[in-house]
Write a protein that holds these residues in place. Sequence first.
Motif, PDB file in Angstrom:
ATOM      1  N   ASP A 174       0.816  -1.206   0.000  1.00 43.40           N
ATOM      2  CA  ASP A 174       0.000   0.000   0.000  1.00 43.40           C
ATOM      3  C   ASP A 174       0.859   1.269   0.000  1.00 43.40           C
ATOM      4  N   VAL A 175       2.022   1.210   0.656  1.00 48.17           N
ATOM      5  CA  VAL A 175       2.932   2.358   0.665  1.00 48.17           C
ATOM      6  C   VAL A 175       3.540   2.562  -0.722  1.00 48.17           C
ATOM      7  N   TYR A 176       3.969   1.463  -1.361  1.00 49.02           N
ATOM      8  CA  TYR A 176       4.551   1.571  -2.706  1.00 49.02           C
ATOM      9  C   TYR A 176       3.502   2.081  -3.697  1.00 49.02           C
ATOM     10  N   ALA A 177       2.258   1.600  -3.569  1.00 46.78           N
ATOM     11  CA  ALA A 177       1.186   2.054  -4.458  1.00 46.78           C
ATOM     12  C   ALA A 177       0.926   3.549  -4.266  1.00 46.78           C
ATOM     13  N   ARG A 178       1.006   4.017  -3.033  1.00 49.76           N
ATOM     14  CA  ARG A 178       0.834   5.451  -2.770  1.00 49.76           C
ATOM     15  C   ARG A 178       1.929   6.257  -3.459  1.00 49.76           C
ATOM     16  N   TRP A 179       3.173   5.761  -3.438  1.00 50.10           N
ATOM     17  CA  TRP A 179       4.271   6.455  -4.118  1.00 50.10           C
ATOM     18  C   TRP A 179       3.994   6.558  -5.605  1.00 50.10           C
ATOM     19  N   LEU A 180       3.516   5.470  -6.214  1.00 49.08           N
ATOM     20  CA  LEU A 180       3.226   5.486  -7.647  1.00 49.08           C
ATOM     21  C   LEU A 180       2.097   6.461  -7.972  1.00 49.08           C
ATOM     22  N   ARG A 181       1.126   6.596  -7.067  1.00 51.03           N
ATOM     23  CA  ARG A 181      -0.002   7.502  -7.311  1.00 51.03           C
ATOM     24  C   ARG A 181       0.392   8.966  -7.179  1.00 51.03           C
ATOM     25  N   THR A 182       1.388   9.251  -6.349  1.00 50.07           N
ATOM     26  CA  THR A 182       1.720  10.647  -6.035  1.00 50.07           C
ATOM     27  C   THR A 182       2.972  11.154  -6.739  1.00 50.07           C
ATOM     28  N   ASP A 183       3.702  10.278  -7.432  1.00 55.14           N
ATOM     29  CA  ASP A 183       4.953  10.685  -8.079  1.00 55.14           C
ATOM     30  C   ASP A 183       4.945  10.174  -9.518  1.00 55.14           C
ATOM     31  N   ILE A 184       4.752  11.075 -10.468  1.00 55.12           N
ATOM     32  CA  ILE A 184       4.661  10.674 -11.876  1.00 55.12           C
ATOM     33  C   ILE A 184       5.964  10.066 -12.370  1.00 55.12           C
ATOM     34  N   ARG A 185       7.104  10.546 -11.827  1.00 53.45           N
ATOM     35  CA  ARG A 185       8.391   9.976 -12.235  1.00 53.45           C
ATOM     36  C   ARG A 185       8.509   8.520 -11.802  1.00 53.45           C
ATOM     37  N   ALA A 186       8.055   8.223 -10.580  1.00 53.48           N
ATOM     38  CA  ALA A 186       8.099   6.847 -10.083  1.00 53.48           C
ATOM     39  C   ALA A 186       7.187   5.946 -10.902  1.00 53.48           C
ATOM     40  N   LEU A 187       6.011   6.453 -11.263  1.00 51.05           N
ATOM     41  CA  LEU A 187       5.078   5.671 -12.074  1.00 51.05           C
ATOM     42  C   LEU A 187       5.655   5.397 -13.461  1.00 51.05           C
ATOM     43  N   LYS A 188       6.261   6.413 -14.060  1.00 50.64           N
ATOM     44  CA  LYS A 188       6.881   6.237 -15.375  1.00 50.64           C
ATOM     45  C   LYS A 188       8.021   5.229 -15.303  1.00 50.64           C
ATOM     46  N   GLN A 189       8.814   5.313 -14.232  1.00 47.54           N
ATOM     47  CA  GLN A 189       9.924   4.381 -14.049  1.00 47.54           C
ATOM     48  C   GLN A 189       9.422   2.940 -13.932  1.00 47.54           C
ATOM     49  N   GLU A 190       8.366   2.733 -13.149  1.00 46.49           N
ATOM     50  CA  GLU A 190       7.804   1.389 -12.983  1.00 46.49           C
ATOM     51  C   GLU A 190       7.232   0.881 -14.301  1.00 46.49           C
ATOM     52  N   ALA A 191       6.553   1.745 -15.042  1.00 47.90           N
ATOM     53  CA  ALA A 191       5.997   1.352 -16.339  1.00 47.90           C
ATOM     54  C   ALA A 191       7.098   0.981 -17.326  1.00 47.90           C
ATOM     55  N   LYS A 192       8.212   1.721 -17.287  1.00 48.64           N
ATOM     56  CA  LYS A 192       9.341   1.432 -18.178  1.00 48.64           C
ATOM     57  C   LYS A 192       9.951   0.069 -17.854  1.00 48.64           C
ATOM     58  N   ILE A 193      10.143  -0.205 -16.560  1.00 49.07           N
ATOM     59  CA  ILE A 193      10.703  -1.498 -16.149  1.00 49.07           C
ATOM     60  C   ILE A 193       9.780  -2.635 -16.575  1.00 49.07           C
ATOM     61  N   MET A 194       8.491  -2.451 -16.355  1.00 52.08           N
ATOM     62  CA  MET A 194       7.519  -3.479 -16.717  1.00 52.08           C
ATOM     63  C   MET A 194       7.493  -3.702 -18.229  1.00 52.08           C
ATOM     64  N   GLY A 195       7.555  -2.605 -19.000  1.00 54.85           N
ATOM     65  CA  GLY A 195       7.567  -2.728 -20.449  1.00 54.85           C
ATOM     66  C   GLY A 195       8.796  -3.466 -20.960  1.00 54.85           C
ATOM     67  N   GLN A 196       9.973  -3.149 -20.402  1.00 61.26           N
ATOM     68  CA  GLN A 196      11.199  -3.837 -20.803  1.00 61.26           C
ATOM     69  C   GLN A 196      11.128  -5.323 -20.483  1.00 61.26           C
ATOM     70  N   TYR A 197      10.591  -5.629 -19.313  1.00 59.14           N
ATOM     71  CA  TYR A 197      10.467  -7.025 -18.890  1.00 59.14           C
ATOM     72  C   TYR A 197       9.532  -7.798 -19.825  1.00 59.14           C
ATOM     73  N   LEU A 198       8.361  -7.221 -20.138  1.00 59.79           N
ATOM     74  CA  LEU A 198       7.408  -7.900 -21.007  1.00 59.79           C
ATOM     75  C   LEU A 198       7.946  -8.027 -22.431  1.00 59.79           C
ATOM     76  N   TYR A 199       8.648  -6.988 -22.899  1.00 55.52           N
ATOM     77  CA  TYR A 199       9.229  -7.058 -24.253  1.00 55.52           C
ATOM     78  C   TYR A 199      10.274  -8.157 -24.346  1.00 55.52           C
ATOM     79  N   GLU A 200      11.177  -8.181 -23.352  1.00 55.24           N
ATOM     80  CA  GLU A 200      12.229  -9.200 -23.367  1.00 55.24           C
ATOM     81  C   GLU A 200      11.635 -10.598 -23.277  1.00 55.24           C
ATOM     82  N   GLN A 201      10.625 -10.755 -22.419  1.00 53.18           N
ATOM     83  CA  GLN A 201       9.996 -12.060 -22.291  1.00 53.18           C
ATOM     84  C   GLN A 201       9.293 -12.468 -23.574  1.00 53.18           C
TER      85      GLN A 201
END
Length: 325
Positions: free
Chosen positions: A193-220
Amino acid sequence: DALPICRGRYRCSDRSCKSRAYQIRMAYMHPAGRFEMSAGNFFSKIEEPLFFLAICFIIVRRLFTRDKGRVCMGTERLYEVLPFMRELKKDRREAIEQFFQDAPDWLLESFRVVELDKNVVFIRENQPVDTVHIIARGMFKITDYRVYGIAYDFMQFDGINAMGGMELIMDLDTYQATLQTITPCTSIRIPADVYARWLRTDIRALKQEAKIMGQYLYEQGVTSRTYMFVPGTDRLAVLFEHRYKKYAKNGKLTFTNTRQELAEYSGLSVKTVNRAVKKFEEQGLISRSGKTFYIDEGQYERLHALVSKLIEPLIERGRKDESDL
């Protein structure tokens, strides 16, 4: 009160001048062509610049280190919470600093550092997502048991990734795979819940998480498509080539795996893995000593040529089929 002309850059040539407490280190030109260095002149000349510099220092410090509960852009606070970072290699430290850039204090205060031994399962598939795990040191693997209950280790990680972050972004209630350490690891655990709050309140953190997830799914996706079209024993060549590109250091890859582990990584049977390993050893594509495998740059080039030879006809066939549609 004027002093004799100074022959040095900052000091007067008159020895009596040197004994005077405040007439040192800085020169003020007297109208008569001599240097005057009284205490009053010294402080009057530096008072305004010092005041200006002090104000600048306060502003910069305020910008880069905010009060509790606000953004903490400096790395001092991060090292206070994660003292083991001082033991990490430079690239690893910088990766963690970048990952938690602009992290607020309430996020840093939620960290719990846990040391994990080798072969420890720290996330189990289908369990509730209650914690985000960030492996700051060591390697781990992801295993999928959903296909007929067969263990399929489809990816290894040694970078900085928030395991559980993908489930939070996709609003999934349970973990989608099982994660197990390959080497001893240091884990940073953050309540979901704390990590989710960070993603909701920090656009840079959300973009970073989306980038990591995209790289992971692409590589897979790329790896899965490659495995789909490559025949049995040659699938292991794809695995070795992929590992070399990702983990080789100074032109050499060294890794330790049992035949069962290689079977789980490649989706092959142990019998097929034995046949493939024997074949590649005879062809000089790999070197082995017990469970430890070695691949040098020359062997990698030959593995790459083999994989390219297998995949290129499939790519050409796909292009031809597209042109016929």
